[in-house]
Design a protein around this motif. Sequence first.
Motif, PDB file in Angstrom:
ATOM      1  N   ASN A 102      -3.572   0.028   2.316  1.00  0.00           N
ATOM      2  CA  ASN A 102      -2.887   0.227   3.579  1.00  0.00           C
ATOM      3  C   ASN A 102      -2.717  -1.041   4.191  1.00  0.00           C
ATOM      4  O   ASN A 102      -1.872  -1.165   5.116  1.00  0.00           O
ATOM      5  N   GLN A 104      -1.654  -3.755   3.234  1.00  0.00           N
ATOM      6  CA  GLN A 104      -0.636  -4.443   2.740  1.00  0.00           C
ATOM      7  C   GLN A 104       0.839  -3.590   3.354  1.00  0.00           C
ATOM      8  O   GLN A 104       1.617  -4.383   3.867  1.00  0.00           O
ATOM      9  N   ARG A 105       0.598  -2.319   3.500  1.00  0.00           N
ATOM     10  CA  ARG A 105       1.705  -1.467   3.925  1.00  0.00           C
ATOM     11  C   ARG A 105       1.680  -1.555   5.411  1.00  0.00           C
ATOM     12  O   ARG A 105       2.711  -1.234   6.102  1.00  0.00           O
ATOM     13  N   GLN A 106       0.821  -2.223   5.978  1.00  0.00           N
ATOM     14  CA  GLN A 106       0.980  -2.689   7.652  1.00  0.00           C
ATOM     15  C   GLN A 106       1.324  -3.937   7.877  1.00  0.00           C
ATOM     16  O   GLN A 106       1.217  -4.239   8.884  1.00  0.00           O
ATOM     17  N   GLY A 107       1.757  -4.761   6.800  1.00  0.00           N
ATOM     18  CA  GLY A 107       2.105  -6.096   6.957  1.00  0.00           C
ATOM     19  C   GLY A 107       1.247  -6.949   7.170  1.00  0.00           C
ATOM     20  O   GLY A 107       1.491  -8.247   7.574  1.00  0.00           O
ATOM     21  N   GLN A 108      -0.237  -6.732   6.795  1.00  0.00           N
ATOM     22  CA  GLN A 108      -1.291  -7.672   6.985  1.00  0.00           C
ATOM     23  C   GLN A 108      -1.621  -8.401   5.741  1.00  0.00           C
ATOM     24  O   GLN A 108      -2.205  -9.448   5.708  1.00  0.00           O
ATOM     25  N   LEU A 109      -1.269  -7.951   4.731  1.00  0.00           N
ATOM     26  CA  LEU A 109      -1.482  -8.841   3.329  1.00  0.00           C
ATOM     27  C   LEU A 109      -0.077  -8.980   2.843  1.00  0.00           C
ATOM     28  O   LEU A 109       0.866  -8.081   2.800  1.00  0.00           O
ATOM     29  N   LEU A 111       0.438  -8.939  -0.656  1.00  0.00           N
ATOM     30  CA  LEU A 111       0.499  -8.224  -1.680  1.00  0.00           C
ATOM     31  C   LEU A 111      -0.905  -7.487  -1.901  1.00  0.00           C
ATOM     32  O   LEU A 111      -1.877  -8.036  -1.553  1.00  0.00           O
TER      33      LEU A 111
END
Lengths: 406, 426
Positions: A102, A104-109, A111
Amino acid sequence: MTAPNAWTPRIVGPDNQGPDVPTADVPTADGPTLDVLTPDVATSEVPTPDEQADGIETVQLLDAEAHPQRHATYSPQLSVDEVRHAYATMFLARRLDTEGTNLQRQGQLALWAPAKGQEAAQIGAIAALRPTDMVYPSYRELAMVMHRGLDPLAVFQIMRGITHATWDVEAHRFGVFAFVVGAQTLQAVGYGMGITLDGADEVVLVCLGDGATSEGHVSEALNFAAVYKAPVIFLVQNNQYAISVPTAQQFRGAPAARAGGFGMPGVRVDGNDLFAVHAVVAEAVSRARAGEGPTLVEAMTYRIGAHTTADDPTRYRSREEEDVWGARDPLVRTERWLREHGTEDGFFADLAAEGDALATDLRARVLALEPQGITDLYEYVLAEPSAALAEEREQVTAYLAGLEGR
Amino acid sequence: MALQHYRLPDVGEGLTEATVMSWLVAEGDQVAVNDPVVEIETAKSVVELPCPYAGVVAALLVDVGKTVEVGTALISVEDGVAAETVPAEEADAQSEAPAHAAAPSQATLVGTGPRELKATRLPRKTAENTLLVAPPHEADPRTLAKPSVRKLARDLGVDLASVTPTGPDGTVSQDDVTAAATQQGGWTGFLAERGETRIDVTGIRRATARAMVESAFTAPHVTEWTDVDVTRTMELLERMKTMRMFRDVRMTPTVLIARAVCVALRRNPELNSSWDEKNSQIVRKSYINLGFAADTPRGLVVPVIHDADAMSTYDLAVALTALTQTARQGKSSPADLSGGTFTITNIGVFGIDAGTPILTPGQAGILAVGQITKRPWVVEDRVEPRWVTTLALSFDHRMVDGAEGSAFLGDIAEILRDPGSTLILT
């Protein structure tokens, strides 16, 4: 960054000062069976998906329906309490794994490499080690990180792209994540050879995937380990896919079959069976500790999620296949066993609540992470930087100083 | 109360844009952290995005079908947190770098793609490097309008940016758009945008293009067609619809046409074959996997019903309904889309009578079914209104001769003209 670890690691397996995993206690067909499993259940005849056409046996002690299976060489060695602890780590690792996807999908990771489905292979194996034994992970071993008592935030820092590693490898006896596929096998064998030279009784567990076995340097590592009788357990988590390439398109000889060619035993185990993975790895650990050399353990498992957040598994595999493997989920199987052995709803409810709290806390700490300075790159590789590296560092520092807002 | 914007992250590695496929929430919905809110398609995959904020959905900022760059705000959420209590790290991010003024309050540190990097490049302190300084990036102030108004503007060919907004908070209202359209005299809005648009050929478009070229330039196509009076098939269909056993399935002419094709393929197996160039062989198949060309939001896909010849009419209807639904939702699995031995394409749904279909690569035949309409038809020397359709069959002349293709098409026509002939032909 130095926030305390928000969860309590569960200890499974031999403690630090404990004796070797007893070779003598590994029962044979007519030997004793620990009473954690009821021995009176008939052997299932139903073939499992991992019983492939290559004729290699898959060790299984708990089948997909959580029915105990008897085996001539291996028997379960975990008590109910130990299974509870193991399950807790598996469960919490999966909860954080979902949070990773999640985030990652929110631009915080940058990959995320989901480990969903491989928890039993990871925990079963590491629980067979002493805390002083060295582990070389690949890059999907979140459950192992948690088992070793490391703050799971460390993995999120790596996946956010702000650091290479945060933990002290020597102190935790846990290597850094290896993103060069299979590179860790050479490091592990070298470390194992060092153990032999030191005359110590430690062993090394190195994690790799089915895809890594197609890498040339993994063959070199296997060869060296066998030649030098290095105390190394190669844990191949065969999750059936190298990104999108199924094993059938990767190799004709399975990893377990290839071990013999290198001169070491190869054992295939149901990687979603916590008991079987633990028993097989424990036996390999005993051999290694006794100076009998390396073992390759092929844990047949399934990556339920994507290879990483950058691919879409619906494009290379069928729903039917996912359903077949979904029914073999290691968490579901272990939970069923626990419930049949007197574990109440409360245990699972508490764990779910702990998982949610852990995920919420971790999310907050991930959002608060600060990027590290890029010049950190020059700090950790060489003890004393070379002249060229020092010059490069100066150039980068000067360049950054010339930018506003820094 | 703070309004939070969830911006499109790079969900792959180095992706720069994505297309909004569907919204899973509506304005005014309550959302929790990690609730899926929108489905997007990138060059690599279709993924659901989980919301990073809890609160009430204030606005959906991108229309379905629109492709936007990484960093574009997708949805705004009223998080119910008082503005004073903005977490420290957010405040820091804002004060530290003025260039980030347009950045989300929950700054995404990664996944910003090449374009975003250019836009956020820090200016230099010294003058000698001015050539390297990126030109000031003046972000287009986005015209404010509800999605329904945006759609209306698109339908009427009105450029939203050219409309004078009179709605609340400077938004463009529906009336503004209609007024603008009237001023523009309808088509002029469309004409005002004369010029060329360059569309990257990616994804299913590219796959379709490749398949069509491969097929058209390797298999010599022959197309034959025939008009058929399908009145009796339509009557049979009406009867079946009233029958108890077919009550729960969607009965369409396609179901019966598929059955007819199966019967005709059994009698004319040349059409259920493929060409093996390497081994100089024709591969004749004893199983029939029927493909159905489907127009989906993602483009042309051909989902396949495997072993269609072994199915009852009822089973075929069930399978067809499920298959088209899955395909329309863009959720067909690779197995759903592969292994076809013959294809049916229903161009009648577009109100078209006939065409020359291009073979699915590797197959010997494809049948295009035109619209079924009442047309004047000669019955026993009298002209009567009858249900008539046109069937067009393309086949690969390497494997199928004219006589065989004609016999096959004739069989299908005969079954549809008189469904009872199935009893004779099977």
